[in-house]
Each structure stands twice: as structure tokens, then as C-alpha cells.
Design a protein around this motif. Structure first.
Motif: not given
Length: 334
Positions: A127-141
Motif C-alpha cells: 500500500k505504501y510502496g516500500v519493502t520489508v525483510v528480516g535477515t541476519g547471519i541466521n536466520p537470513g544467511y
């Protein structure tokens, strides 16, 4: 891409590490900081660093007010591991049209554990035209994105096993406390039962990311209760000497089956008696792939780096809630 203006949301240990690292990068500029701790509200963010420095960025508890005053493209959100708790903060950011890169472990792959919240965040971000992402060394990589990447030269993948082996005595004090260092076995169990100690958060998120990335339909995925590691000798730690018979760390483990076979095994082992640190990924298939990072990736350094290096990818991504496997690979930002 031009320099990205960033707001630090959460000025605890991880927020301070993010701040220090971002200051060394030409690609980013810190333009704001948010925290609810009354002891640091109103202080210059640079006063929390070692050595102290004046940044001209005052910490505020009024996130919406800050968002309306400064021009920023992204928020680095480092407040909690749990999605329900971080949701109001994410909503504040999205309504201000700010991209969010968060270290919240449950945000790294939330669709299985929290489908309703996932849809809510995704709808709001779009709706607001932006992005959300959760990350880090783990979880995430290390326990999900990297194993998936390593399957690129495989014609077939039968199973994936990931093991992180780390010496907890070399980590910061809050982490050593988090893995139960110095507790009796009875106290360890009590704290696990009362969720004071949780073990590693995010194993199921990593399993689901791997499975969905490979198109595997799982029969079941199970995360086992953390198991204490008991020392047989006097062991030095950041919390003092641990006597024989007491806890020096823990083992967290999760597994998944598909068509009756074990296909994913994740092990997170952190205690003060680890002799050799490493991160290991074993892919069984055609061909087999075996990667071992000797010495392991330091958790705090890795989390800071992956988070910062993901900011440009989040800013460039299509609006919505995204996960690391669906973004172009993050690379070291200048």
C-alpha cells in the motif's frame, strides 16, 4: 545508487554495532535514532559508541515524529526476535513510507508460523510502496540462503544438513547468558519452560525457507527443546568460572521430513568448551556439496554485515514483504 539515509530503530547492543559499522560506509548516512530506554533518550547516538563521538543524531522515543522530520529511505530495526512484538514498529515505518530491514528472526520467513501477520505486513508494505525483510547471519544467511545458493550446481538435491559450532565464551555477555552459561541443570530447565531462555530463534524459519526454495513439500518440521551442555571441568567464561556439573551452553536442533525421509537437519551448538569453531553445510545430491568455514562466522559481525548489505537490495526491491531467497544476493557494501 546514491547514498542511502538510514534510521536506527533500537539502540541496544545490536543497534550500536550497526551504527558503528554504518559510519564506516560511504553508501549510508545515519539521520535518526529511536529507542524507548529513558536512560538514553535525548542523548547523541555517538555517545553510546566506544570511543564516543558526536554525530548530531539525537535518540528519540517518538518514532512517528522523527519519521516526519527527516528524509530517510530505510530503517534498520533491531528491537526483538518475535514478530508480534515488532509488528507495531514495522507498521510505524511502513506508514511513513520507509523500507525496513530487521534482525527479527521470526520475520525472516514468517509465512508458515504467522500467515495472518505476513499478509498484514505485505499488504501494508504494498500500500505504501516500500519493502520489508528480516535477515541476519541466521536466520537470513548461513542456515538458509547460503545452503540454497550452494545447490546451484546440483542436478538433484536429496538432503541438506547445516551445523554451526561456536565457542560461546568468545561472544558478548548477553549471548553467554542467553545460552544458560553457569546455570544448574534444574535452573536451565526452569528458564526454558518459562521462556526466559529460548535457545536459538529461527530454525523453523530457516527450514521452511530451504524447503520452499527447493520446492519440497514437508511431511513435518520439528524444533526440539534446547539441550544443555554440561561441563566436566572448571571452565572459564565471560560470566566467571563455571564449575563441573553446570551448564556451559546449549544445543538447538530442528529437522524436517519429506516423503518419510529426513531432508533437512539444522544444528546450532554454542558452549564454552567448543574446541574448534566452524560452520558446515552438507548437500547430499548430484553432485554432493560440502562447505566448511573454518573458524566460523562471528554471529554479531555476520548479522551486522548481512543486515547492512541487504539495505540496498531492500530499497531496490518491489514493494511488499520479501525474504532473502527472493532477493538478489547481498554483497559487501562500500
Amino acid at each position: 545508487m546514491s547514498r542511502i539515509n538510514v534510521i536506527i530503530y533500537g539502540c541496544g547492543v545490536m543497534g550500536r554495532l550497526m551504527t558503528k559499522a554504518l559510519l564506516e560506509k560511504k553508501s549510508f548516512k545515519i539521520v535518526g535514532a529511536v529507542d524507548v530506554d529513558p536512560l538514553i533518550i535525548g542523548r547523541d547516538l555517538g555517545e553510546l559508541l566506544s570511543p564516543r563521538k558526536k554525530l548530531g543524531v539525537r535518540i528519540t522515543s517518538d518514532a512517528p515524529g522523527l519519521f516526519s522530520r527527516v528524509k530517510a529511505q530505510a530503517v534498520v530495526l533491531t528491537t526483538t526476535s518475535h514478530l508480534k512484538s515488532v509488528l507495531p514498529q514495522i507498521e510505524q515505518c511502513l506508514k511513513a513510507r520507509l523500507n525496513v530491514v530487521s534482525t527479527c528472526e521470526e520475520l525472516s520467513y514468517p509465512c508458515r508460523r504467522s500467515p495472518g501477520l505476513t499478509r498484514k505486513i505485505d499488504d501494508l508494505a504494498r500500500k505504501y510502496g516500500v519493502t520489508v525483510v528480516g535477515t541476519g547471519i541466521n536466520p537470513g544467511y548461513l542456515m538458509d540462503t547460503l545452503p540454497l545458493t550452494l545447490t546451484a550446481p546440483c542436478l538433484r538435491v536429496d538432503s541438506i544438513r547445516v551445523k554451526r559450532m561456536m565457542d560461546s565464551s568468545k561472544r558478548r555477555i548477553p549471548f553467554q547468558a542467553k545460552v544458560g552459561t553457569g546455570l544448574t541443570q534444574k535452573e536451565f530447565r526452569r528458564r526454558i519452560d518459562n521462556k526466559i531462555i529460548t535457545g536459538h530463534v529461527g530454525l523453523l524459519e530457516s527450514i521452511n525457507m530451504i524447503a520452499d526454495g527447493l520446492g519440497w513439500k514437508l511431511d513435518k518440521a520439528v524444533e526440539f527443546p534446547p539441550v544443555p551442555v554440561i561441563t566436566r571441568k572448571r571452565t572459564k567464561s565471560g560470566l566467571g568460572v563455571v564449575e563441573p556439573g553446570k551448564v556451559v551452553g546449549l544445543i538447538s536442533r530442528a529437522t524436517a521430513k519429506s516423503r518419510g525421509k529426513d531432508v533437512i537437519t539444522l544444528e546450532f551448538i554454542a558452549h564454552a568448551n567448543v574446541r574448534k569453531q566452524y560452520d558446515e553445510i552438507i548437500v547430499k545430491g548430484v553432485p554432493n556439496i560440502w562447505e566448511r568455514i573454518e573458524g566460523g562466522v562471528h554471529g554479531d559481525i555476520g548479522t551486522v554485515a548481512v543486515t547492512i548489505n541487504t539495505i540496498p537490495r531492500a530499497v531496490e526491491a518491489a514493494p511488499g514483504l520479501v525474504v532473502m531467497k527472493d532477493l538478489p544476493p547481498a554483497i559487501a557494501a562500500s
